[in-house]
Design a protein around this motif. Structure first.
Motif, short mmCIF file in Angstrom:
data_model
loop_
_atom_site.label_atom_id
_atom_site.label_comp_id
_atom_site.label_asym_id
_atom_site.label_seq_id
_atom_site.Cartn_x
_atom_site.Cartn_y
_atom_site.Cartn_z
N ALA A 219 0.84 -1.21 0.00
CA ALA A 219 0.00 0.00 0.00
C ALA A 219 0.87 1.25 0.00
O ALA A 219 0.57 2.22 -0.68
CB ALA A 219 -0.90 -0.01 1.23
N ASN A 220 1.98 1.17 0.75
CA ASN A 220 2.89 2.32 0.82
C ASN A 220 3.53 2.58 -0.54
O ASN A 220 3.66 3.72 -0.96
CB ASN A 220 3.96 2.06 1.88
CG ASN A 220 4.57 3.36 2.34
OD1 ASN A 220 3.89 4.38 2.40
ND2 ASN A 220 5.86 3.33 2.63
N ARG A 221 3.90 1.45 -1.19
CA ARG A 221 4.49 1.61 -2.54
C ARG A 221 3.46 2.23 -3.47
O ARG A 221 3.75 3.13 -4.25
CB ARG A 221 4.96 0.26 -3.07
CG ARG A 221 6.38 -0.07 -2.64
CD ARG A 221 6.93 -1.21 -3.48
NE ARG A 221 6.14 -2.42 -3.36
CZ ARG A 221 6.27 -3.31 -2.38
NH1 ARG A 221 7.17 -3.12 -1.45
NH2 ARG A 221 5.50 -4.38 -2.32
N ALA A 222 2.23 1.72 -3.32
CA ALA A 222 1.16 2.25 -4.18
C ALA A 222 0.96 3.73 -3.86
O ALA A 222 0.79 4.55 -4.76
CB ALA A 222 -0.12 1.48 -3.93
N LYS A 223 1.05 4.07 -2.55
CA LYS A 223 0.86 5.46 -2.14
C LYS A 223 1.96 6.34 -2.74
O LYS A 223 1.68 7.39 -3.31
CB LYS A 223 0.90 5.56 -0.62
CG LYS A 223 0.60 6.96 -0.10
CD LYS A 223 0.86 7.06 1.38
CE LYS A 223 2.34 7.24 1.66
NZ LYS A 223 2.70 7.38 3.04
N SER A 224 3.24 5.84 -2.62
CA SER A 224 4.35 6.63 -3.17
C SER A 224 4.19 6.80 -4.67
O SER A 224 4.38 7.90 -5.20
CB SER A 224 5.68 5.96 -2.89
OG SER A 224 5.84 5.80 -1.52
N ALA A 225 3.84 5.68 -5.33
CA ALA A 225 3.67 5.76 -6.79
C ALA A 225 2.54 6.72 -7.11
O ALA A 225 2.66 7.56 -8.01
CB ALA A 225 3.36 4.37 -7.34
N ALA A 228 3.75 10.28 -6.48
CA ALA A 228 4.68 10.74 -7.52
C ALA A 228 3.89 11.03 -8.80
O ALA A 228 4.08 12.06 -9.46
CB ALA A 228 5.73 9.68 -7.78
N ASN A 229 2.99 10.11 -9.11
CA ASN A 229 2.21 10.24 -10.32
C ASN A 229 1.29 11.45 -10.24
O ASN A 229 1.25 12.28 -11.15
CB ASN A 229 1.34 8.97 -10.42
CG ASN A 229 1.13 8.60 -11.86
OD1 ASN A 229 1.71 9.24 -12.73
ND2 ASN A 229 0.31 7.61 -12.09
N MET A 230 0.61 11.53 -9.10
CA MET A 230 -0.34 12.61 -8.92
C MET A 230 0.37 13.96 -8.96
O MET A 230 -0.07 14.90 -9.58
CB MET A 230 -1.05 12.44 -7.60
CG MET A 230 -2.09 13.49 -7.34
SD MET A 230 -2.48 13.55 -5.61
CE MET A 230 -1.04 14.29 -4.91
N SER A 231 1.55 13.98 -8.28
CA SER A 231 2.24 15.26 -8.24
C SER A 231 2.65 15.66 -9.65
O SER A 231 2.57 16.82 -10.01
CB SER A 231 3.42 15.20 -7.30
OG SER A 231 4.38 14.36 -7.83
N HIS A 232 3.06 14.66 -10.44
CA HIS A 232 3.43 14.99 -11.82
C HIS A 232 2.19 15.48 -12.57
O HIS A 232 2.23 16.49 -13.28
CB HIS A 232 4.03 13.78 -12.50
CG HIS A 232 4.34 14.03 -13.95
ND1 HIS A 232 5.37 14.85 -14.33
CD2 HIS A 232 3.74 13.61 -15.09
CE1 HIS A 232 5.40 14.92 -15.65
NE2 HIS A 232 4.41 14.17 -16.13
N GLU A 233 1.10 14.74 -12.38
CA GLU A 233 -0.13 15.09 -13.09
C GLU A 233 -0.62 16.48 -12.70
O GLU A 233 -1.13 17.21 -13.52
CB GLU A 233 -1.23 14.06 -12.79
CG GLU A 233 -0.95 12.67 -13.32
CD GLU A 233 -0.75 12.66 -14.82
OE1 GLU A 233 -1.49 13.35 -15.52
OE2 GLU A 233 0.19 11.97 -15.29
N ILE A 234 -0.45 16.82 -11.41
CA ILE A 234 -0.92 18.14 -10.98
C ILE A 234 0.06 19.22 -11.40
O ILE A 234 -0.31 20.29 -11.84
CB ILE A 234 -1.11 18.19 -9.44
CG1 ILE A 234 -2.18 17.20 -9.02
CG2 ILE A 234 -1.51 19.59 -8.98
CD1 ILE A 234 -2.39 17.11 -7.51
N ARG A 235 1.34 18.86 -11.31
CA ARG A 235 2.35 19.88 -11.61
C ARG A 235 2.30 20.33 -13.05
O ARG A 235 2.46 21.51 -13.34
CB ARG A 235 3.73 19.31 -11.36
CG ARG A 235 4.20 19.47 -9.96
CD ARG A 235 5.44 18.71 -9.91
NE ARG A 235 6.03 18.65 -8.60
CZ ARG A 235 6.89 17.71 -8.28
NH1 ARG A 235 7.21 16.78 -9.15
NH2 ARG A 235 7.42 17.70 -7.10
#
Ligand code: ADP
Length: 747
Positions: A219-225, A228-235
């Motif tokens: 779950a933590n790996r999924a959270k980190s992924a 990271a993904n979300m931050s890229h998508e938002i950024r």
């Protein structure tokens, strides 16, 4: 015989008889005395013996008593031993685990029910049985789950272990699903005590925990992924929003429109900061954060952070000051990105929580015997301060001072938690002193190796020849810092608190080789003072020190140079050097659009390739460089970037890192490989990353990228890079305007 004779004879006889009698009397007396002595002696003996007898009888009596006590004790001890043994066995029987005792021959002496129960009620398992036979029974009767291992191996393993002095514990799984852990110990006489613990519940719980841990990790790996993904998508879209807002601000807008555009920009930037904080924090939490030490200039790093915060400090009317120990080297080996992050956080907070007064960043240090430097960096402000109850908590996660005075400030409450972790990761410590209403002082200590042989101050290849300086500044700390700097260059310093004082000083006939004046002073501002000095016939070169050089524009004709505050020592040194050796120098030529260099016509346009997959970001980039004299081409992904690099031969490539098909790293690696193969000149590649602290700076540099810029892109930063990387054979692309933030010299 005569009568006389007869009488005489009788008398003699009588006398003899009397003598005899006398003698016999004496003898009788002596005998009597003897007898009575003897009798007395005897009687003494009798008394004595009687006494001895009495004593003996007493002793005998007492012995008899003792004997019965001993007997009694013995009986009691035997009873107690019996009770203890019974209790012991009852206790041993009560425990759920198996318990057995073996003699020196390893034959079973005694065992509890739980032990026998292990053997499935087999009657041949009794006291007297040998340990090895018991083990064989466990295996052969299918009581133990051998899990495909060889029965002989297992038996050997089990019997071999008890031959060791320290018997290692052994867990076996039974075919009924239970787990039994054998714990055995040799006694001092060579016998053995054995325990068989049922650890099924613990094993099951451990398995559950293991499973839960695996689930949590995944779950933590999924959270980190996801993060990271979300931050890229938002950024990506946010970069578009911020970039476009910046461009919009540069257009013709009315007051209201400008306010809207500026709000969009600042809100977008605030959002990006929060995203970066959250991302950093999740990385620290996952212990994924690493440092990438490299040589860097600490003073410059601090300076850059201060410059970044200068506009907001200026808007709030607070002074941002830097005091970098003059006797310290400025270059160290450390992680510049993380150092910048720490300084940005502390200085950012100081500016945020201060509404009037100043924020002072001070760097002092000591050289250690191992040649490294122990640096103390403090950020002092005159802001709202922190109540004592909160002091201990502010370095924790999501902790903010919850008071009325603090309500109006935004933030995630993660900044200081991240800062503390970063400082500790660098092996340092961080602390804070604060007084509510007076201000705060955050400090941290780190130890860095110097990057190069220590240079105390700039080695004067062209020593400064100026002798006397006049400093005009209304802020005392500023005056003191500047005074110390100038004194180390050998200048004699006079200080004035205002323009009026300065005018008096020069009117008094004092001649100065240089006058350094602050820009923003009450009553008389720097440019106005300069004008008055000129009117008064003062010809000394004047340096304007401004936190907003743009605002000084137009009023700088009397200035030898305008220096951006806070002033870098090296910058000040260079300007003083140039004042010491007047004469035309390339760097000091006026940037006059009306007088282009005569060779301009012969030079070609600088070629810039920008690889960026996102259309909005392409548009932002295009608009930001619109007024630069460059030949710009775009590539939509890494593959196109490599192709266009071959055909277009750009002077610089701006490379987005995250692109489909081939990402920026791979494209850069490919370009570097081709350059090496063909012996081509290295094309500078500037990475465009979403976040400077992405942790992939190492992989970025490893890919052969020379520089990197952080999104959202800033026109000034792009201008700086383009200006810096323009080759000599190309026309200066920014010929008509200097890059913002630069020191403008108008000598
Ligand atoms: P935030 O994002 O809220 O600024 P930080 O972790 O950086 O989070 O700071 C935590 C809290 O510590 C802030 O909300 C503020 O209450 C307090 N704080 C930090 N720096 C200062 C300062 N220089 N002056 C006053 N309070 C401060």
């Amino acid at each position: 015989m005569s009568i006389a004779e007869k009488l005489a004879k009788e008398r003699r006889a009588r006398l003899a008889a009397e003598r005899l009698l006398e003698q016999k009397k004496r003898e009788l007396f002596a005998a009597n005395s003897q007898l009575s002595l003897h009798a007395r002696h005897l009687s003494d003996q009798i008394v004595e013996q009687r006494h001895g007898l009495e004593q003996a009888r007493c002793e005998a009596e007492s012995l008899k008593g003792q004997n019965s006590q001993v007997m009694c004790d013995l009986r009691r001890a035997t009873d107690a031993a019996e009770i203890a043994e019974r209790r012991l066995w009852e206790a041993v029987e009560t425990i759920q685990d198996g318990f057995a005792v073996f003699d020196t021959e390893m034959r079973l002496v005694a065992a509890n029910g739980a032990w026998f129960a292990l053997f499935d009620g087999r009657t041949d398992i009794q006291t007297g049985i040998h340990y090895d036979v018991m083990i064989a029974t466990l295996a052969e009767a299918g009581i133990v789950d051998l899990d495909n291992s060889d029965i002989h191996d297992w038996r050997h393993e089990m019997t071999e272990r008890i031959t060791r002095a320290e018997i290692p514990p052994k867990t076996v799984r039974l075919t009924d699903g239970r787990y039994i852990r054998f714990i055995d110990r040799h006694g001092s006489e060579g016998d053995m005590v054995s325990m068989a613990l049922d650890i099924t519940e613990a094993v099951d719980r451990e398995a559950e925990l293991e499973e839960a841990r695996a689930r949590a990790e995944s779950a933590n790996r999924a959270k980190s992924a996801f993060l990271a993904n979300m931050s890229h998508e938002i950024r990506t879209p946010m970069n578009g929003v911020v970039g476009m807002a910046e461009l919009l601000i540069d257009t013709d807008l009315n007051e209201e429109q400008r306010l809207f555009a500026e709000t969009i920009k600042s809100s977008g930037e605030a959002l990006l900061t929060i995203i970066n904080d959250v991302l950093d924090y999740s990385k620290i939490e996952a212990e994924k954060l690493k440092l990438y030490p490299e040589p860097f200039d600490l003073e410059r790093c601090l300076h850059e952070v201060v410059l970044l915060l200068q506009p907001s400090a200026r808007d709030k009317g607070i002074k941002l000051l830097v005091d970098f120990d003059l006797f310290l080297p400025t270059r160290y080996v450390g992680d510049p990105g993380r150092m910048r992050q720490i300084l940005t956080n502390l200085l950012g907070n100081a500016v945020k929580f201060t509404s009037e007064g100043h924020v002072l960043a001070r760097v002092v240090g000591l050289e250690l015997p191992d040649r490294r430097f122990d640096l103390h960096i403090t950020i002092e402000d005159t802001g709202i301060g922190i109540p004592p109850d909160y002091i201990d908590h502010i370095f924790g996660e999501f902790n903010q001072v919850e008071e009325q005075s603090n309500r109006k400030f935004e933030g995630t409450g993660l900044g200081l938690a991240i800062t503390r972790q970063l400082v500790e990761l660098m092996g340092g410590t961080i602390w804070v002193d604060s007084e509510p209403g007076q201000g705060s002082c955050f400090g941290f200590r780190v130890t860095f190796a110097p990057a190069e042989p220590v240079q105390v101050i700039d080695k004067p290849d062209r020593p400064i020849l100026l002798k006397r300086a006049l400093i005009v500044d209304d802020v005392q700390i500023n005056r003191v810092i500047l005074e110390r700097q100038l004194q180390t260059y050998g200048l004699e310093v006079t200080m004035c608190r205002s323009g009026a004082e300065a005018l008096q000083a020069v009117a008094g006939g004092d001649a100065f080789d240089v006058i350094l004046t602050d820009h923003d002073m009450p009553e008389l501002e720097g440019p106005e003072l300069a004008a008055r000095l000129r009117t008064a016939g003062i010809v000394s070169p004047i340096l304007l020190l401004s936190s907003d050089p743009d605002a000084a524009e137009g009023g700088t004709s009397d200035m030898a140079a305008v220096l951006q505050k806070p002033i870098l020592r090296s910058e000040l040194f260079r300007v003083l050097q140039d004042l010491s050796y007047p004469g035309p120098k390339e760097a000091f030529l006026p940037l006059d659009p009306a007088a282009p260099p005569p060779t301009l016509g012969e030079k070609r346009q600088m070629r810039v390739l920008a690889a960026e997959d996102n259309r909005t970001n392409q548009l932002v980039f295009r608009k930001m460089v619109a007024d630069f004299d460059i030949d710009l081409q775009f590539a939509n992904d890494g593959r196109e970037a490599v192709e266009q690099w071959r055909s277009f031969r750009p002077d610089v490539v701006f490379m987005d890192i995250s692109m489909p098909e081939m990402d920026g790293r791979e494209a850069s690696r490919t370009i570097r490989a081709i350059e090496v193969e063909r012996g081509l000149v290295r094309t500078p590649v500037v990475a465009l990353t979403a976040h400077a602290m992405d942790g992939d700076s190492e992989s970025i540099l490893a890919a052969g990228i020379d520089h990197y810029l952080t999104k959202p892109l800033k026109k000034a930063a792009i201008a700086d890079k383009i200006g810096e990387l323009c080759p000599v054979e190309a026309r200066p692309p920014l010929g008509t305007r200097p890059a913002a933030g630069d020191t403008r010299h108008t000598v």
